[in-house]
Structures are given as structure tokens and as C-alpha cells.
Design an enzyme around this catalytic site. Sequence first.
Site, PDB file in Angstrom:
ATOM      1  N   ASP A   9       0.877  -1.165   0.000  1.00  0.00           N
ATOM      2  CA  ASP A   9       0.000   0.000   0.000  1.00  0.00           C
ATOM      3  C   ASP A   9       0.923   1.227   0.000  1.00  0.00           C
ATOM      4  OD1 ASP A   9      -2.278   1.703   0.509  1.00  0.00           O
ATOM      5  OD2 ASP A   9      -1.638   1.760   2.605  1.00  0.00           O
ATOM      6  N   ASP A  11      -0.179   4.994   0.962  1.00  0.00           N
ATOM      7  CA  ASP A  11      -0.480   5.929   2.041  1.00  0.00           C
ATOM      8  C   ASP A  11      -0.353   5.249   3.403  1.00  0.00           C
ATOM      9  OD1 ASP A  11      -1.140   7.968   0.240  1.00  0.00           O
ATOM     10  OD2 ASP A  11      -3.222   7.350   0.114  1.00  0.00           O
ATOM     11  N   ARG A  49     -11.949   7.979  -2.522  1.00  0.00           N
ATOM     12  CA  ARG A  49     -12.301   9.383  -2.241  1.00  0.00           C
ATOM     13  C   ARG A  49     -13.799   9.578  -2.041  1.00  0.00           C
ATOM     14  NH1 ARG A  49     -10.117  13.236  -6.741  1.00  0.00           N
ATOM     15  NH2 ARG A  49      -8.327  11.885  -6.360  1.00  0.00           N
ATOM     16  N   ASN A 118      -4.027   9.691  -6.870  1.00  0.00           N
ATOM     17  CA  ASN A 118      -2.857  10.574  -6.836  1.00  0.00           C
ATOM     18  C   ASN A 118      -1.553   9.806  -6.629  1.00  0.00           C
ATOM     19  OD1 ASN A 118      -4.294  13.169  -6.934  1.00  0.00           O
ATOM     20  ND2 ASN A 118      -5.082  12.579  -4.931  1.00  0.00           N
ATOM     21  N   ASP A 170      -1.512  -0.543   6.174  1.00  0.00           N
ATOM     22  CA  ASP A 170      -1.706   0.148   7.457  1.00  0.00           C
ATOM     23  C   ASP A 170      -3.186   0.326   7.783  1.00  0.00           C
ATOM     24  OD1 ASP A 170      -2.168   2.098   5.414  1.00  0.00           O
ATOM     25  OD2 ASP A 170      -2.030   3.653   6.958  1.00  0.00           O
TER      26      ASP A 170
END
Length: 217
Positions: A9, A11, A49, A118, A170
Site C-alpha cells: 500500500d 499511504d 475518495r 494521486n 496500514d
Amino acid sequence: MSIKAFLFDLDGVIVDTAIYHYQAWKRLANELGFDISEAFNERLKGVSRMESLDLILEHGGLTLPDEKKVELAAQKNAWYLELVSRMTPEDILPGVASFFAQVRKAGLKTALGSVSKNAGTILDRIGMSEAFDAVIDGNKISKGKPDPEVFTKGAAELGFSPTECVVFEDAVAGVEAGKRGGMFVVGLGSPEILAQADLVAPSLEALTVEEVLAKAS
Ligand code: BG6
Ligand code: MG
């Protein structure tokens, strides 16, 4: 079955953009007249999002038309990108460089598995656009985590079966995605929050590739 690839992952695993997502969503919630806590933010990690916005609006007791939701999501993303634009390779989390060096030495393949649209921009900012053998991001998938699509696509692009891959996550939703995809999952964070993971460590800094391979094989 032996392990051939590690799927990461982005982020909260490679960089701490999770905090920027939180700051931007909190700013939006505040403008709408309510607040979100860090505990609530755990539910947003790994979630797309628009799904994050839906959870936030539900939390604030608001129902808004789709056009307004698109506008709010764009506003949050603009604030988020403002924070991301200041990132440099120094923002790579501790332990990542050494862990990746060990991954290469062990001859393992790597994929990025992020639902963020992003992700490409962030990889550019931190100088890691060439670091992965495959990059699956929010532009390549139709279902966000906890759906396993982002990881099953990563495994497929590398040419391996899910049982030959280890996922590093995470987020609660990300750990669930990896488990539903049939992979061994390493949770990075708190063992209470990431209880579904096969192995939990505070961060990549606390792990060695050898140790992960020994536990996952
Ligand atoms: C995930 C983050 O990586 O990407 C989520 O954990 C975020 O918090 C999601 O909502 C979508 O990101 P973006 O950049 O497409 O808005
Ligand atoms: Mg994450």
C-alpha cells in the site's frame, strides 16, 4: 508455495500521506460545521475518495446532491494536493529504503496497490516512480478496498498467484482486502486495530525481509 512478490500500500506504508488525507478531510468537515476525530479517520484509510466523503457526510448527518458531493471531493483533493506538493524523498517513511534493498537482494518482485488516484504524483514527488515492478492505483481499479481488486490485479500483473504474494497495509480496509484476496497480510500499525492481519509490526523499520518470508512461507 513460496513467496515471490511483495505488494505495498502507499499511504501510511511508504509515505505518511494518511495524515494529509486526514487534515484535508477534517478541514472539509469543519467547513460543513462538524468535526472528525482520529479514531473516525481509521475508517477512511484505504477507502476511495467518494466513499470517504459519503462516510464523512453520514457522520455529520448531511445528505447532499451528487453535484455538491463532486464539488466537495474536488475541494478536498485540491487541499490534499497542496500538502502533497511540498513532499520530497525525505518524506519516505523510516525503514522503507533498507527494506526495499533487502527485497531486491532476495529477488522478490514488487507492486504498489493503492486506491489513490494521486499515487503517480506522490511517487514522482518522493522519487519512487521506478521503484515498483507494477503499479496498480485508483485509476486502474473499479472497486476500492476492502475489495481485493487492487491486490489481485497487482499479483496478476506480476504473473503470480495470490498465495505467492505478501501484502503490506496500514489500514483496516486494506488488511481485509489482502485477506479476501487470499494473501498473507502484514499489518503496519497497532495490533488492536489491525487484528485481522497475519503479522503486525509498528512499521517496515521494525521488520526484515527474512523474518516476513519465514512467517509467510
Ligand atoms: C488511499 C487512502 O490510499 O487512497 C485513502 O488511504 C484515500 O485515505 C484513497 O481516500 C483515495 O485517495 P485519492 O488520492 O484518490 O483521493
Ligand atoms: Mg494506507
